[in-house]
Scaffold this motif. Structure first.
Motif, PDB file in Angstrom:
ATOM      1  N   ALA B 226       0.854  -1.187   0.000  1.00  0.00           N
ATOM      2  CA  ALA B 226       0.000   0.000   0.000  1.00  0.00           C
ATOM      3  C   ALA B 226       0.888   1.234   0.000  1.00  0.00           C
ATOM      4  O   ALA B 226       2.021   1.203   0.484  1.00  0.00           O
ATOM      5  N   SER B 414     -10.076  11.915  -3.365  1.00  0.00           N
ATOM      6  CA  SER B 414     -10.129  10.740  -2.504  1.00  0.00           C
ATOM      7  C   SER B 414     -11.527  10.634  -1.935  1.00  0.00           C
ATOM      8  O   SER B 414     -12.204  11.628  -1.723  1.00  0.00           O
ATOM      9  N   ARG B 419      -9.126   6.827   0.105  1.00  0.00           N
ATOM     10  CA  ARG B 419      -8.877   5.978  -1.061  1.00  0.00           C
ATOM     11  C   ARG B 419      -8.877   6.824  -2.337  1.00  0.00           C
ATOM     12  O   ARG B 419      -9.798   7.605  -2.575  1.00  0.00           O
ATOM     13  N   THR B 420      -7.858   6.625  -3.157  1.00  0.00           N
ATOM     14  CA  THR B 420      -7.779   7.351  -4.423  1.00  0.00           C
ATOM     15  C   THR B 420      -8.374   6.477  -5.528  1.00  0.00           C
ATOM     16  O   THR B 420      -8.883   5.387  -5.269  1.00  0.00           O
ATOM     17  N   PRO B 423      -6.305   1.479  -6.814  1.00  0.00           N
ATOM     18  CA  PRO B 423      -6.337   0.509  -5.726  1.00  0.00           C
ATOM     19  C   PRO B 423      -4.975   0.408  -5.040  1.00  0.00           C
ATOM     20  O   PRO B 423      -3.941   0.376  -5.699  1.00  0.00           O
ATOM     21  N   TRP B 426      -3.618   5.444  -1.135  1.00  0.00           N
ATOM     22  CA  TRP B 426      -4.414   6.382  -0.347  1.00  0.00           C
ATOM     23  C   TRP B 426      -3.757   7.767  -0.392  1.00  0.00           C
ATOM     24  O   TRP B 426      -2.568   7.867  -0.686  1.00  0.00           O
ATOM     25  N   ALA B 448      -7.052   7.133   7.140  1.00  0.00           N
ATOM     26  CA  ALA B 448      -6.426   6.314   6.098  1.00  0.00           C
ATOM     27  C   ALA B 448      -5.740   5.094   6.711  1.00  0.00           C
ATOM     28  O   ALA B 448      -5.846   3.988   6.174  1.00  0.00           O
ATOM     29  N   ASP B 451      -8.118   2.390   7.434  1.00  0.00           N
ATOM     30  CA  ASP B 451      -8.629   1.780   6.208  1.00  0.00           C
ATOM     31  C   ASP B 451      -7.558   0.926   5.521  1.00  0.00           C
ATOM     32  O   ASP B 451      -7.854  -0.132   4.976  1.00  0.00           O
ATOM     33  N   TRP B 455      -8.108  -2.958   4.747  1.00  0.00           N
ATOM     34  CA  TRP B 455      -8.020  -3.454   3.367  1.00  0.00           C
ATOM     35  C   TRP B 455      -6.941  -4.520   3.234  1.00  0.00           C
ATOM     36  O   TRP B 455      -7.112  -5.516   2.544  1.00  0.00           O
ATOM     37  N   TRP B 462     -12.474  -2.311  -3.923  1.00  0.00           N
ATOM     38  CA  TRP B 462     -11.802  -1.022  -3.676  1.00  0.00           C
ATOM     39  C   TRP B 462     -12.801   0.106  -3.550  1.00  0.00           C
ATOM     40  O   TRP B 462     -12.695   0.950  -2.676  1.00  0.00           O
TER      41      TRP B 462
END
Lengths: 280, 463
Positions: B226, B414, B419-420, B423, B426, B448, B451, B455, B462
Motif C-alpha cells: 500500500a 479521494s 482511497r484514491t 487501488p 491512499w 487512512a 482503512d 483493506w 476497492w
C-alpha cells in the motif's frame, strides 16, 4: 549519506566529483540536475548532472569552487560523503532528431552540455560544439566533448588555445552559413544571453539551461522563478531548460545577485576558519 | 500561561509561551465540567479523549494523561502548540459560552512536555517491546509531514514495515520547514520523529517520489502493499501583479524554509543566507503570514507590516498568532491589496503600490468579497516583501503517477478514508483538501491508516 567515489581537480578552480547514488543514476537524463548539501550546516545548491551511469549507479558533477559550499566540496576526497543529494530534478532535455544542432558551452557549462550532446548525437543529429573559456588553463573535457561532436570548435578569450574570441563569433558564422536546426547554450548567464541575442535574428530554436538560485528544487519555494515570454516559470520544475529567445535575461542576472553580500561574508568566514587568518 | 516579554522575544527565536507549571495545569484542568456529552471531543479532528485526560491532569497523574491523549493523537506536543483550538475543542467547550473555555490546548501541551521530560525508558508509548510482531507487509508513506507521520505511527504499531519517503534532507514537512522555532521548537519535532524511528519506522530522506522513484515502482518492484500519499500542497501562489519577480520579493515558503529548515537565522554559522529587511511587508493574513512577519521581526526589521485584503474578522490565522504578532509590534494594514511592485536600479524592490478595499457580498468561501475602492492607491516603501497568499498542489508526484484521479486544481480526489482512484493508493492532508491545518492532516492520516489496515487484512472491493 552519499559515498564519494572519485574526485579530480580538472583545471584551476574547476573540480569533478563522482558519487554513488543508485536510485538517482537509474533515473537521470541529460539536462537534469541535482541538489547537494555538503554537511548538516550547509546550503542546498543545484548542480547540473555532468554524467551518469545507471549500471554502476554513479553520478558525476562538475563545479567551480567559488563560494563556501563549492569550496567545502572541493576539499572532499574519495571515502568522504555528501550529507545529502536529491534528484534527478527538472525536465530532461528534449532529445529528438532536429538535423544539425550547435552546442555552445562556456566555462563549467561544458560538463552538463556533454551528456546532452551525446544523446542528441545518438538520436541522429549532426552535432557542432563550440567550447569557450577565458584561456587554455581553464579548458577541460575538450576530448570528451569532441568525441560526441561532428565538429568541435574551441574559443579562448586570450587566444591561448583554439581560436581567439567569443563563442558568439563562430555561432554567428554557422547561423549565417545556414542549416542550423537548433542551438543549446549552457554557461554563465551573460554568455547565454549573448548567444540568445546572436540567434534571435535567425529565429532558430535556442535552448538555455538556467542557473537560478534555489533551495528545495521541487517547486515549493519559488526562489528560482524566471520570466519566459509573458509567464513566470520555476527553473526547478518547469526548467532548467527554456526557450532562450524568450527568457528575461536582465531579471535572471539581477536575481542571481540577491545574496551577493551574504555569499561574500560566508566565504570570508570559511577562509578564516580554514586558514586561521582574516580573509581581508 | 506565562510568556516571554514581547519586547525581548521579538528579537529572539526562543519559544514564546513558557508553558504551565504543574500547579497551573492542575488548576486549569480542574475547571472541566466533565460534560456527559463532551462537545469538545466532537470538535477534535482526531477525537482526543479530552475530559478523560483533563481529569488525569487534575489528579496529578501527568504521565497517564499523556498516554490517554496518545491513544488517538501521536503528536500531542505539536498539536498543543499549533492546533486552532478556538475553532475546535475549545470553541465547543460549554464554559466558553459564559466565560473562558478550558485551555485544552495548553493542557495537552503540558502533558506531552511533561512526558517528554519525565517518562522513564520503557514507560513511553514508543517502547519497542510493546509492539506486535511484524506482519510481513510493507507500506510506503510519501511525505514526512503531519499526515504521513500519523499513518506511519499507526501502522508500525500494527506490525507493518513502514518506510517514509521524504524529499527534504530532514523529516517533519511543514513542522520542520514552515513553522518557526519560536512557535514550535524543532527539538520537539525531532523527539516525536525519533519516537517513530525507535518503533521501527524507516525514513528515506532526499527521495522525491515521482522523480527519484515512482509510485508504480514502489508497488510493483519494491514490494509495497500500500502507498499513502501525504505530500502537502507545497507550490507557493504569487499575486500575478507587475514587478512581482523583482529581487527581495519572495514567497513566505522560501523565507520560512530558509529560516527554519536551513537555519538561516543563524547565518553565517549555517551557510544558507536570508534577506534581513528593514521595512518588511507581508502579504496575506493566515498563520504562514504571521510566522513570516514574526520571523522578519526577529531577523532585525525596523517595521513589519501585514497587508491583508479583508478585515480583521476574516483573518484566517489562529487568534493567538495575531495577538502575538501585534504584541511584538507587527502593524496591520487591513482592507489593503498590492497592485504593483517597484524596483531600484539593482532590480530589488523599493516600494509597492496598494489599493484600499471594501467588503461586498459573501463569495464562494462564505467570506465577504473584497472590492477595490476606486482611486485609493498609494505607495508603501519596503525593501523586502513576503508573499503569503496560500499554496496549491505540487504536480511533481501526481504528474508522474498515471491514472491518479485529480481535481481541476490538481489536488488528489479521494473518497472514504483517503482511497484514491488507484487501488492500494491512499492520500490525505493538504494534497487532498488544499492548504489546511496540521491536525486536519493528522485526522486524514488516522482515517487512512485504519482503512489501509482493514483493506490489507480483509481485502474487499476497492470502491
Amino acid at each position: 549519506m552519499i559515498p564519494i567515489l572519485d574526485t579530480k581537480q580538472l583545471v584551476a578552480s574547476i573540480y569533478e566529483m563522482t558519487v554513488e547514488n543508485r536510485r538517482l543514476a537509474a533515473k537521470a537524463r541529460p539536462g537534469q540536475f541535482v541538489i547537494v548539501m555538503i554537511d548538516d550546516h550547509g546550503e542546498r545548491i543545484p548542480l547540473t548532472i555532468a554524467d551518469f551511469d545507471a549500471e554502476k549507479g554513479t553520478v558525476t558533477m562538475v563545479y567551480m569552487a567559488v563560494g563556501t559550499t563549492t569550496r567545502k566540496m572541493a576539499a572532499l576526497r574519495p571515502g568522504d560523503s555528501l550529507f545529502a543529494m536529491i534528484g534527478p530534478l527538472g525536465q530532461p532535455s528534449e532529445i529528438e532528431k532536429f538535423g544539425t544542432v550547435v552546442m555552445v558551452a562556456g566555462g563549467v557549462g561544458t560538463a552538463p552540455i556533454y551528456p546532452i550532446a551525446r544523446a542528441l548525437r545518438a538520436a541522429g543529429n549532426r552535432v557542432v560544439s563550440i567550447q569557450g573559456s577565458r584561456g587554455k588553463d581553464l579548458l577541460f573535457w575538450t576530448d570528451r566533448l569532441a568525441s560526441v561532436s561532428d565538429q568541435h570548435i574551441v574559443m579562448t578569450d586570450d587566444g591561448s588555445f583554439g581560436r581567439k574570441g567569443l563563442v558568439t563569433e563562430p555561432l554567428k558564422e554557422l547561423l549565417e552559413a545556414g542549416g542550423v536546426d537548433a542551438v543549446w547554450t549552457i554557461g554563465p548567464a551573460i554568455m547565454m544571453k549573448f548567444c540568445a541575442l546572436t540567434c534571435q535574428p535567425f529565429g532558430v530554436k535556442t535552448i538555455a539551461s538556467l542557473n537560478s538560485i534555489m533551495i528545495d528544487g521541487t517547486g515549493m519555494c519559488g526562489g528560482c522563478r524566471v520570466r519566459v515570454g509573458d509567464q513566470t516559470k520555476f527553473t526547478c520544475v518547469d526548467g532548467p531548460e527554456f526557450d532562450a529567445l524568450a527568457v528575461d535575461w536582465g531579471l535572471l542576472l539581477s536575481r542571481q545577485k540577491t545574496y551577493c553580500e551574504q555569499e561574500k561574508c560566508s566565504l570570508d568566514r570559511y577562509v578564516e576558519l580554514q586558514t586561521g587568518r582574516p580573509a581581508r | 500561561m506565562p510568556e516571554q516579554d514581547p519586547k525581548v522575544r521579538a528579537r529572539n527565536f526562543l519559544e514564546v509561551p513558557l508553558g504551565y507549571t504543574e500547579e497551573m495545569a492542575r488548576r486549569e484542568a480542574s475547571r472541566c465540567l466533565k460534560c456527559k456529552t463532551p462537545m469538545c471531543r466532537t470538535g477534535c479532528p482526531v477525537g482526543v479523549k479530552i475530559p478523560e485526560f483533563l481529569a488525569l491532569i487534575a489528579e496529578g497523574d501527568f504521565l497517564a494523561a499523556a498516554a490517554k491523549i496518545k491513544e488517538t493523537n501521536a503528536l500531542p506536543a505539536i498539536c498543543g502548540r499549533v492546533c486552532p483550538q478556538e475553532n475546535q475543542c475549545e470553541g465547543k467547550c460549554i464554559l466558553g459560552r459564559k466565560s473562558e473555555p478550558v485551555a485544552i490546548g495548553r493542557c495537552e501541551r503540558f502533558a506531552a512536555d511533561y512526558e517528554r521530560q519525565h517518562a522513564a525508558a520503557g514507560e513511553d508509548a514508543s517502547d519497542k517491546s510493546a509492539l506486535p510482531q511484524s506482519n510481513g507487509k510493507k507500506v510506503a508513506v510519501i511525505g514526512a509531514g503531519p499526515s504521513g507521520l500519523t499513518v506511519a505511527g499507526d501502522l508500525v504499531r500494527l506490525g507493518y514495515a513502514v518506510t517514509i519517503f521524504e524529499a527534504f534532507h530532514k523529516p517533519g514537512g511543514v513542522l520542520s520547514y514552515g513553522i518557526p522555532e519560536f512557535r514550535l521548537p524543532k527539538a520537539i519535532v525531532e523527539a516525536e520523529i525519533e519516537n517513530l524511528r525507535k518503533m521501527g519506522v524507516q525514513i528515506e530522506c532526499n527521495t522525491l517520489v515521482g522523480k527519484t522513484v515512482t509510485v508504480d515502482e514502489l508497488l510493483q518492484d519494491e514490494g509495497y502493499s500500500a502507498v499513502f500519499i501525504g505530500v502537502g500542497a507545497g507550490l507557493p501562489m504569487f499575486l500575478g501583479v507587475p514587478g512581482e519577480d523583482l529581487g527581495n520579493i519572495c514567497s513566505a515558503n522560501e523565507y520560512l524554509t530558509r529560516s527554519n529548515l536551513m537555519k538561516a537565522y543563524l547565518f553565517p554559522e549555517y551557510d544558507t543566507p536570508i534577506i534581513r529587511g528593514k521595512n518588511v511587508c507581508v502579504v496575506g493574513g493566515g498563520n504562514v503570514a504571521m510566522d513570516a512577519a514574526r520571523s522578519a521581526m526577529r531577523l532585525g526589521a525596523e517595521t513589519v507590516t501585514i497587508v491583508y485584503r479583508r478585515s480583521e474578522s476574516e483573518l484566517p490565522a489562529r487568534a493567538e498568532e495575531v495577538h502575538h504578532a501585534k504584541e511584538e509590534g507587527v502593524c496591520f494594514q487591513l482592507l489593503t491589496n498590492p497592485v504593483a511592485f517597484h524596483g531600484d536600479d539593482q532590480g530589488k524592490v523599493r516600494a509597492m503600490t496598494v489599493q484600499k478595499m471594501e467588503l461586498g457580498e459573501p463569495d464562494a468561501s462564505g467570506r465577504r468579497r473584497p472590492i477595490p475602492i476606486a482611486d485609493s492607491e498609494y505607495e508603501i516603501p519596503t525593501d523586502l516583501v513576503l508573499i503569503a497568499t496560500g499554496t496549491r498542489a505540487n504536480p511533481v508526484l501526481t504528474g508522474h503517477t498515471p491514472n491518479l484521479g485529480l481535481t481541476s486544481r490538481g489536488y488528489i480526489v479521494s473518497h472514504g478514508a483517503g482511497r484514491t482512484s488507484r487501488p492500494g493508493v491512499w492520500a490525505g492532508g493538504d494534497i487532498v483538501t488544499g492548504a489546511a491545518t496540521v491536525i486536519l492532516a493528522m485526522g486524514a492520516g488516522r482515517e487512512a491508516s485504519k482503512d489501509i489496515h482493514q483493506w490489507l487484512t480483509e481485502g474487499g472491493a476497492w470502491e
